[in-house]
Design a protein around this motif. Structure first.
Motif, short mmCIF file in Angstrom:
data_model
loop_
_atom_site.label_atom_id
_atom_site.label_comp_id
_atom_site.label_asym_id
_atom_site.label_seq_id
_atom_site.Cartn_x
_atom_site.Cartn_y
_atom_site.Cartn_z
N MET A 179 0.84 -1.20 0.00
CA MET A 179 0.00 0.00 0.00
C MET A 179 0.87 1.25 0.00
O MET A 179 1.43 1.61 1.01
CB MET A 179 -0.86 0.05 1.26
N SER A 180 1.02 1.83 -1.13
CA SER A 180 1.82 3.05 -1.15
C SER A 180 1.03 4.09 -1.92
O SER A 180 -0.10 3.86 -2.32
CB SER A 180 3.16 2.80 -1.83
N GLY A 181 1.64 5.20 -2.13
CA GLY A 181 0.98 6.20 -2.94
C GLY A 181 0.37 7.29 -2.09
O GLY A 181 0.38 7.25 -0.87
N ALA A 182 -0.18 8.24 -2.80
CA ALA A 182 -0.68 9.43 -2.13
C ALA A 182 -2.06 9.18 -1.57
O ALA A 182 -2.89 8.50 -2.17
CB ALA A 182 -0.73 10.58 -3.12
N THR A 183 -2.32 9.69 -0.41
CA THR A 183 -3.68 9.68 0.09
C THR A 183 -4.00 11.07 0.59
O THR A 183 -3.10 11.88 0.81
CB THR A 183 -3.85 8.68 1.25
N ALA B 20 -3.49 13.91 -3.35
CA ALA B 20 -4.16 13.87 -4.64
C ALA B 20 -3.80 15.09 -5.48
O ALA B 20 -3.54 14.99 -6.68
CB ALA B 20 -5.67 13.80 -4.43
N THR C 252 -0.37 14.54 -6.86
CA THR C 252 -0.38 13.54 -7.94
C THR C 252 -0.92 14.14 -9.23
O THR C 252 -0.36 13.94 -10.31
CB THR C 252 -1.27 12.35 -7.54
N LEU C 253 -2.01 14.91 -9.10
CA LEU C 253 -2.63 15.49 -10.29
C LEU C 253 -1.70 16.48 -10.97
O LEU C 253 -1.58 16.51 -12.19
CB LEU C 253 -3.94 16.18 -9.91
N ARG D 172 1.58 16.58 -10.75
CA ARG D 172 2.70 15.84 -11.36
C ARG D 172 2.25 15.22 -12.67
O ARG D 172 2.96 15.26 -13.67
CB ARG D 172 3.19 14.77 -10.39
N ARG D 173 1.06 14.64 -12.66
CA ARG D 173 0.53 14.00 -13.86
C ARG D 173 0.45 15.00 -15.01
O ARG D 173 0.93 14.71 -16.12
CB ARG D 173 -0.87 13.46 -13.54
N VAL E 229 -12.58 10.11 -8.76
CA VAL E 229 -11.55 10.05 -7.73
C VAL E 229 -12.19 10.45 -6.40
O VAL E 229 -12.94 11.42 -6.35
CB VAL E 229 -10.39 11.01 -8.08
N PRO E 230 -11.94 9.67 -5.35
CA PRO E 230 -12.61 9.99 -4.08
C PRO E 230 -12.04 11.23 -3.39
O PRO E 230 -11.58 11.16 -2.26
CB PRO E 230 -12.40 8.72 -3.25
N GLN E 231 -12.05 12.33 -4.09
CA GLN E 231 -11.64 13.62 -3.53
C GLN E 231 -12.67 14.65 -3.98
O GLN E 231 -13.31 14.45 -5.00
CB GLN E 231 -10.27 14.04 -4.06
N GLU F 290 -17.67 10.97 -1.98
CA GLU F 290 -16.29 10.52 -1.83
C GLU F 290 -16.20 9.11 -1.26
O GLU F 290 -15.37 8.31 -1.67
CB GLU F 290 -15.50 11.51 -0.97
N CYS G 162 -17.11 6.84 -4.19
CA CYS G 162 -16.06 6.75 -5.20
C CYS G 162 -14.87 5.94 -4.71
O CYS G 162 -14.17 5.30 -5.49
CB CYS G 162 -15.59 8.15 -5.61
N PHE H 10 1.23 8.38 -21.78
CA PHE H 10 1.86 7.69 -20.66
C PHE H 10 2.08 6.22 -21.01
O PHE H 10 1.34 5.64 -21.80
CB PHE H 10 0.97 7.76 -19.41
N ASP I 174 -2.50 5.86 -7.33
CA ASP I 174 -2.26 6.96 -6.38
C ASP I 174 -3.53 7.76 -6.09
O ASP I 174 -3.67 8.35 -5.03
CB ASP I 174 -1.19 7.91 -6.94
N LEU I 175 -4.42 7.81 -7.07
CA LEU I 175 -5.63 8.62 -6.88
C LEU I 175 -6.78 7.80 -6.30
O LEU I 175 -7.79 8.36 -5.91
CB LEU I 175 -6.07 9.23 -8.21
#
Lengths: 228, 257, 226
Positions: free
Chosen positions: A1-5, A10, A13-14, A16-17, A93-95, C93, C96, C112, C123-124
């Motif tokens: 489990m890694s990555g941004a939370t 988020a 990440t966005l 950077r993307r 995206v859950p944000q 949220e 989702c 990509f 990541d998202l």
């Protein structure tokens, strides 16, 4: 489990993307900047090279060119994501949706507003703007161009689903840019005339604060409508 | 209140109530405008400075007030439609835009006509006229966005967002234009009417009220037409059309006689 | 189909299995209009863990519209969609975080590489699974293509990248719109395998398709749109 939370993860990440995407499509980023330079160059050619006249017109010319070049690059903000279905994924995206818009607007500014800060002094010299006015020009651009990106985000979000959105976008967005134009060009004008610019700058700052708080919500709502 | 909104928000109820209301409002409008025009053009005095041209004000100022009032009302209606999903509010917002744009246009034309004798030029970058011009752009953007969507519901929701953003921006634009104006041409300040004599105020107020009602009349008529068009597949509209057909207004569904 | 909420939504933990008595996804009295046309109305849906719902119907019957409404991407003309008892508009949220949607346009960025596409999706996402990106790409048959820009891949391979997204996140609900499009026989089998495993682990899926889906030991609910 890694990555941004979380929200900030988020956001990071966005951004950077989108920066990475821009890096892969450099021309799309560079074109509006070249456009900015060319538009400014047209004025001495159209008006004649008399330094007095150019100096008088410089604040308005530089700001109008900044407005137009910001607008040219706006469409790229959501367009390719809309076409390939990524926008739907982003909206799932859950944000909060405004985070997505904020990231998009911030990236747009990094790629279209920030470079103007580097180009503007050179162009200001071409137009014989005095040094103290150039400094003020940079401050107004630093405060004003993020507002252009934020308000622009609302316009693109509204028109991204439409087939001929481009012209419509300018019709929607340019009238809303007028206060920024007035304050930005006005400040540079005052500085060139040796007057104080504190009031202009504080109004620009207020516009920025206002846009940061409200525009992402409006653009988020618009985006959800456009994707439907 | 809530029940009332929902009841009045039902297109059928609106159609029958507005039908009864319309003749009265229309009558009052005609009365007020005739009275206002008489007072303004005949009985009120000419201005000592502006002479007879001051009379353009009786059209110009009420139009200008309407142009801003309608934008605000349009934004409020659009917001109601967006938040509570009330179709009638969407229709009110949609049909208000061309009316508001027309009043804005009238304001600009009369302002320009006024400008020729006053300032000696057809167009002066005066703060008020410039704001009206930008307001016209806002209206045109709204109308363009509305017509760009094929789906009515999406059109209503998207343009509602724009109307709200626009309404928030109108005061900002107005003040920045005013500020820009004082910086660039301080001499044109004070041309407006800072004090006004009662003999001019009365006709002006009557005209303003008359113009407001004129807007209401056009709004009701256009909304009724739009309601019929959008609800054309519903039973009550079909019945209405049948009843009219019985009176020989309609031959078929859409052929007028 | 009045559902009662027993647990407070605030205390809900996505990693704990859902309350067995309560269907996770419910929709009541859904209606959808496109222009003047009524696509469907009065539609009731209830989907629970381990169930696969197949949405069938001819072109233009509203399959895609229904799936988008159930994801919250589109608004129904009438009716509500609930996730664990909460309206999805209000619990957006939370919903989702447990949802993965695979649409017609699958949202794989051509600029990509497959690896980067997956990385961003993970990541998202709300909850990430223990599967590594490389393993996920291997599972969907893209080993060796990790570093080529996705635009150079075939349509079927790009769809496989989108499928790999489902593996690196821990969504309970998969919503797939015509997932077999552009896939070869192996690809179709891959989707079926993925569905089987997902449902066996207590997941649920909504799939619109014209094909027969060959899955075993799965409770299939069919929804026919006309």
């Amino acid at each position: 489990m890694s990555g941004a939370t979380g929200v900030w993860g988020a956001l990071g990440t966005l951004i950077r993307r989108d920066l990475l995407l821009a890096l892969r499509r450099r021309a799309q980023v560079l074109n509006p900047l070249v456009f900015f330079v060319i538009v400014v160059t047209l004025f001495p050619l159209g008006l004649g090279p008399a330094p007095n006249l150019l100096q008088k017109l410089a604040p308005g010319v530089l700001w109008v060119a900044a407005l137009l070049s910001a607008m040219l690059s706006l469409e790229a903000m959501f367009h390719s994501d809309f076409e390939d279905g990524s926008l739907e994924q982003l909206l799932l995206v859950p944000q909060p949706v405004f985070i997505i818009v904020l990231a998009k607007a911030l990236t747009h500014w990094l790629l279209s507003g920030l470079p103007l800060l580097l180009l503007a002094p050179i162009l200001a010299l071409w137009l014989h703007l005095p040094n103290e006015a150039i400094l003020v020009l940079l401050i107004t651009l630093a405060l004003g161009t993020p507002v252009l990106s934020l308000i622009g985000a609302i316009g693109v979000a509204l028109t991204v689903g439409l087939r001929r959105g481009g012209v419509l976008l300018s019709l929607l967005v340019l009238p809303l840019y007028i206060p920024v134009l007035i304050m930005g060009a006005g400040a540079v004008d005052s500085a060139a005339a040796g007057l104080s610019v504190g009031e202009h700058l504080s109004i620009l700052g207020a516009l920025l604060a206002f846009a940061v708080t409200l525009a992402p919500w409006a653009a988020g709502a618009a985006l959800r409508i456009s994707v439907e | 209140m809530w029940l009332w909104i929902h009841k009045f928000g039902s297109p059928k109820y609106f159609y029958s109530v507005s039908g009864k209301l319309l003749p009265w409002v229309a009558g009052a409008t005609v009365l007020l405008i005739v009275m206002g025009l008489y007072l303004g053009l005949v009985t009120s005095p000419a201005d000592y400075q502006q002479r007879e041209t001051v009379r353009i004000m009786y059209i110009h100022v009420p139009s200008a007030w309407n142009s801003m009032f309608i934008y605000l009302l349009m934004a409020v209606a659009a917001a109601i439609g967006l938040i509570w999903n009330i179709k009638l509010a969407d229709i009110v917002a949609a049909v208000s835009a061309p009316i508001g744009a027309s009043f804005t246009f009238i304001t600009l034309v009369t302002g320009s006509l006024w400008g020729k004798p006053m300032w000696g030029t057809w167009w002066e970058w005066d703060a008020r006229l410039t704001s009206e011009l930008i307001l016209l752009f806002l209206y045109l953007g709204y109308i363009a966005l509305q017509s760009a969507f094929e789906d009515r519901r999406l059109a209503a929701r998207a343009s509602a967002v724009l109307a709200i953003v626009g309404a928030v921006n109108v005061p900002i634009i107005y003040y920045s234009v005013q500020w820009w104006n004082t910086l660039h041409q301080p001499q044109s300040l004070g041309v407006g009417m800072s004090t006004i004599h009662l003999s001019m105020l009365w006709p002006l107020l009557i005209m303003a009220l008359g113009f407001k009602l004129l807007y209401v009349v056009i709004l009701l008529m256009r909304t009724r037409a739009e309601v019929l068009e959008r609800e054309r597949n519903n039973a009550w509209v079909q019945e209405l059309a049948q009843a009219l057909a019985g009176r020989d207004f309609f031959r078929s569904g859409n052929e007028y006689r | 189909m009045g559902t009662s909420v027993r647990q407070s939504p605030r205390e809900y933990n996505p990693l704990v299995a859902a309350d067995e008595d309560q269907p996770a996804l419910t929709a009541e009295n859904l209606a959808c209009e496109r222009g003047d046309r009524l696509l469907f109305s009065g539609l009731n849906i209830s989907l629970d863990a381990g169930n696969l719902m197949l949405v069938e119907g001819p072109n233009g019957s509203g399959k895609t519209s229904l799936l988008r409404i159930l994801c919250g991407l589109a608004q129904p003309s009438a009716g509500v969609v609930r996730w664990r008892g909460e309206e999805i508009g209000k619990a957006r949220e939370r919903y989702c975080a447990e949802l993965m949607y695979l649409g017609h346009n699958h949202g794989v960025k051509g600029d990509f590489t497959p690896y980067e596409n997956l990385q961003i999706a993970r990541d998202l996402a709300g909850a990430q699974s223990a599967v590594t990106l490389d393993d996920a790409l291997y599972d969907v048959g893209l080993a060796g293509f990790e570093d080529a820009p996705a635009r150079t891949l075939s349509a079927g391979q790009r769809r496989r990248v989108a499928l790999a997204r489902l593996l690196v996140t821990q969504a309970r609900l998969w919503v797939m719109d015509e997932p077999f499009t552009a896939l070869d026989t192996d690809g179709v089998m891959l989707v079926e395998k993925m569905l089987e495993r997902h449902l066996a682990q207590g997941g649920m899926a909504l799939v619109s398709t014209h094909h027969e889906v060959r899955v075993t030991e799965v409770n299939i609910i069919r929804l026919e749109l006309r």
